[in-house]
Design a protein around this motif. Structure first.
Motif, mmCIF file in Angstrom:
data_model
loop_
_atom_site.group_PDB
_atom_site.id
_atom_site.type_symbol
_atom_site.label_atom_id
_atom_site.label_comp_id
_atom_site.label_asym_id
_atom_site.label_seq_id
_atom_site.Cartn_x
_atom_site.Cartn_y
_atom_site.Cartn_z
ATOM 1 N N ARG A 70 0.811 -1.209 0.000
ATOM 2 C CA ARG A 70 0.000 0.000 0.000
ATOM 3 C C ARG A 70 0.854 1.273 0.000
ATOM 4 O O ARG A 70 0.480 2.274 -0.611
ATOM 5 N N SER A 71 2.012 1.224 0.645
ATOM 6 C CA SER A 71 2.825 2.434 0.764
ATOM 7 C C SER A 71 3.886 2.572 -0.323
ATOM 8 O O SER A 71 4.216 3.687 -0.742
ATOM 9 N N ALA A 72 4.441 1.453 -0.810
ATOM 10 C CA ALA A 72 5.568 1.515 -1.750
ATOM 11 C C ALA A 72 5.192 1.197 -3.191
ATOM 12 O O ALA A 72 5.765 1.762 -4.126
ATOM 13 N N LEU A 73 4.230 0.284 -3.390
ATOM 14 C CA LEU A 73 3.919 -0.153 -4.752
ATOM 15 C C LEU A 73 3.444 0.987 -5.664
ATOM 16 O O LEU A 73 3.788 0.989 -6.852
ATOM 17 N N PRO A 74 2.671 1.968 -5.179
ATOM 18 C CA PRO A 74 2.298 3.084 -6.066
ATOM 19 C C PRO A 74 3.504 3.845 -6.608
ATOM 20 O O PRO A 74 3.463 4.363 -7.729
ATOM 21 N N SER A 189 7.311 -5.677 -17.971
ATOM 22 C CA SER A 189 5.968 -5.094 -17.871
ATOM 23 C C SER A 189 5.713 -4.621 -16.451
ATOM 24 O O SER A 189 6.319 -5.100 -15.489
ATOM 25 N N LEU A 190 4.783 -3.665 -16.322
ATOM 26 C CA LEU A 190 4.479 -3.108 -15.016
ATOM 27 C C LEU A 190 3.966 -4.179 -14.052
ATOM 28 O O LEU A 190 4.389 -4.241 -12.888
ATOM 29 N N LEU A 191 3.069 -5.030 -14.518
ATOM 30 C CA LEU A 191 2.510 -6.052 -13.635
ATOM 31 C C LEU A 191 3.585 -7.005 -13.133
ATOM 32 O O LEU A 191 3.605 -7.373 -11.951
ATOM 33 N N ARG A 192 4.493 -7.408 -14.022
ATOM 34 C CA ARG A 192 5.582 -8.303 -13.607
ATOM 35 C C ARG A 192 6.516 -7.586 -12.622
ATOM 36 O O ARG A 192 7.001 -8.196 -11.663
ATOM 37 N N ALA A 193 6.760 -6.305 -12.860
ATOM 38 C CA ALA A 193 7.620 -5.541 -11.961
ATOM 39 C C ALA A 193 6.997 -5.437 -10.574
ATOM 40 O O ALA A 193 7.693 -5.563 -9.555
ATOM 41 N N GLN A 194 5.696 -5.205 -10.524
ATOM 42 C CA GLN A 194 4.993 -5.131 -9.244
ATOM 43 C C GLN A 194 5.049 -6.468 -8.511
ATOM 44 O O GLN A 194 5.323 -6.522 -7.303
ATOM 45 N N ASN A 239 -3.567 -3.813 -5.192
ATOM 46 C CA ASN A 239 -2.855 -2.530 -5.231
ATOM 47 C C ASN A 239 -2.201 -2.204 -6.569
ATOM 48 O O ASN A 239 -1.532 -1.174 -6.678
ATOM 49 N N LYS A 240 -2.399 -3.023 -7.582
ATOM 50 C CA LYS A 240 -1.696 -2.821 -8.849
ATOM 51 C C LYS A 240 -2.107 -1.550 -9.576
ATOM 52 O O LYS A 240 -1.338 -1.011 -10.387
ATOM 53 N N ASP A 241 -3.302 -1.036 -9.321
ATOM 54 C CA ASP A 241 -3.789 0.154 -10.036
ATOM 55 C C ASP A 241 -3.642 1.433 -9.221
ATOM 56 O O ASP A 241 -4.130 2.491 -9.643
ATOM 57 N N MET A 242 -2.979 1.379 -8.088
ATOM 58 C CA MET A 242 -2.826 2.565 -7.253
ATOM 59 C C MET A 242 -1.839 3.551 -7.859
ATOM 60 O O MET A 242 -0.919 3.169 -8.588
ATOM 61 N N HIS A 243 -2.055 4.823 -7.578
ATOM 62 C CA HIS A 243 -1.195 5.902 -8.067
ATOM 63 C C HIS A 243 -0.765 6.771 -6.899
ATOM 64 O O HIS A 243 -1.419 6.800 -5.855
ATOM 65 N N THR A 244 0.308 7.528 -7.107
ATOM 66 C CA THR A 244 0.716 8.508 -6.102
ATOM 67 C C THR A 244 -0.026 9.827 -6.268
ATOM 68 O O THR A 244 -0.091 10.629 -5.340
ATOM 69 N N GLY A 245 -0.555 10.086 -7.478
ATOM 70 C CA GLY A 245 -1.194 11.357 -7.769
ATOM 71 C C GLY A 245 -0.281 12.337 -8.474
ATOM 72 O O GLY A 245 -0.729 13.401 -8.913
ATOM 73 N N ILE A 246 1.005 12.002 -8.614
ATOM 74 C CA ILE A 246 1.961 12.926 -9.233
ATOM 75 C C ILE A 246 1.857 12.925 -10.755
ATOM 76 O O ILE A 246 1.969 13.969 -11.401
ATOM 77 N N LEU A 247 1.600 11.771 -11.351
ATOM 78 C CA LEU A 247 1.557 11.678 -12.810
ATOM 79 C C LEU A 247 0.178 11.931 -13.391
ATOM 80 O O LEU A 247 0.018 11.957 -14.601
ATOM 81 N N MET A 248 -0.814 12.091 -12.540
ATOM 82 C CA MET A 248 -2.179 12.298 -13.021
ATOM 83 C C MET A 248 -2.955 13.094 -11.993
ATOM 84 O O MET A 248 -2.613 13.129 -10.813
ATOM 85 N N ASP A 249 -4.005 13.789 -12.458
ATOM 86 C CA ASP A 249 -4.861 14.534 -11.546
ATOM 87 C C ASP A 249 -5.749 13.563 -10.780
ATOM 88 O O ASP A 249 -6.386 12.689 -11.357
ATOM 89 N N MET A 250 -5.771 13.728 -9.473
ATOM 90 C CA MET A 250 -6.595 12.870 -8.625
ATOM 91 C C MET A 250 -7.594 13.728 -7.862
ATOM 92 O O MET A 250 -7.280 14.834 -7.424
ATOM 93 N N HIS A 251 -8.795 13.228 -7.730
ATOM 94 C CA HIS A 251 -9.854 13.969 -7.067
ATOM 95 C C HIS A 251 -9.922 13.574 -5.594
ATOM 96 O O HIS A 251 -9.316 12.601 -5.144
ATOM 97 N N HIS A 252 -10.702 14.333 -4.842
ATOM 98 C CA HIS A 252 -10.778 14.095 -3.410
ATOM 99 C C HIS A 252 -11.338 12.714 -3.068
ATOM 100 O O HIS A 252 -11.073 12.168 -2.013
#
Length: 283
Positions: A70-74, A189-194, A239-252
């Motif tokens: 939850r904390s590192a994978l994004p 690939s991203l999934l394999r890296a995760q 958790n594979k689809d989680m983002h930090t919010g830096i590369l995309m706009d995230m809403h509240h």
């Protein structure tokens, strides 16, 4: 060459426990967990000593994987996406150096801010810069005239620049960000890296348990195959689809998809690592 075989070969290389990444000196809080007596809690004391230690080890891995995913994978995911975007500049990757570096620095700074204890920060930085060094000295393709070699050279320049910034203390070089950079540069690939990221974390915990003599080497392999495998798969799936919010706009209302620490006890035990009278790991 079959691209699936290429990726599988890279994954085998990255899974090699002999890679010079420094992971063998980190227990991710497990040594402190054992020192503070959590492997022999009353809930498991009725079992034999060996079974109690095994149950306590699996419980630690489960909690550690959950909070780490939850904390590192994004950060792994967003760093991988940033370098993938750099690779997709189609013949002009050089123009994306500054933009990509800036995104990676933002990710690195956010992870530094969200990492709650100095022990975890220390281990993460040491392993992160080791991954960048591994790429530039061990995995980078020898230069040549082809377009593929031009891209490889651009990636080497990018990663070498990032490594020098870490060495110069212009950024931190945390492990999740550097893992995303490394795996994208190698074409994984991203999934394999995760998946490999969390697998290696779990395997490192079991390796620590063996070195601390809380479980044996055969028990470690049995747990890795039967008990830990579903834990890793579950955390990747969640958790594979989680983002930090830096590369995309995230809403509240996207708070559930942002990184967070989920195991306060683990943070407390980790920060007490340096207070142990005797220790064999640096985290």
């Amino acid at each position: 060459m079959d691209t699936d075989f290429d990726e599988t070969y890279v994954l085998l290389l990255l899974a090699d426990s002999n890679l010079p990444t420094g992971s063998f000196v980190a227990s991710s809080g497990f040594e402190s967990y054992e020192t503070h007596g959590f492997l022999s809690l009353p809930s498991t004391s009725n079992a034999g000593k060996g079974r109690a230690a095994t149950a306590g080890t699996v419980a630690f891995i489960q909690d550690s994987l959950h909070t780490y995913a939850r904390s590192a994978l994004p950060f792994v995911s967003d760093a991988h996406r940033a370098v993938d975007a750099f690779k997709n500049l189609k013949g002009k990757p050089d123009v994306g150096h500054d933009a990509t570096i800036n995104k990676l620095l933002e990710l690195d700074e956010l992870y530094e801010t969200m990492t709650l204890n100095h022990v975890a920060k220390r281990a993460s930085k040491a392993q992160g810069v080791a991954l960048l060094t591994l790429y530039t000295k061990g995995f980078a393709r020898p230069s040549g005239p082809s377009d593929e070699d031009h891209l490889s050279k651009s990636l080497t320049v990018l990663i070498d620049r990032l490594k020098l910034m870490v060495r110069g203390e212009e950024t931190h070089g945390h492990l999740p960000m550097c893992w995303g950079v490394l795996t994208s540069a190698l074409g994984t690939s991203l999934l394999r890296a995760q998946h490999l990221f969390l697998f290696l974390h779990a395997r490192s915990l079991l390796s620590s348990a063996v070195r601390l003599n809380t479980i044996g080497p055969y028990s470690s392999q049995q747990l890795l195959l039967h008990s830990v495998r579903p834990l890793v798969e579950e955390e990747v799936s969640q958790n594979k689809d989680m983002h930090t919010g830096i590369l995309m706009d995230m809403h509240h209302n996207d708070a559930d998809n942002r990184p967070a620490t989920t195991w306060p006890l683990g943070e407390i035990l980790a920060v007490r690592h340096d207070l142990q009278h005797s220790r064999i790991f640096n985290s």
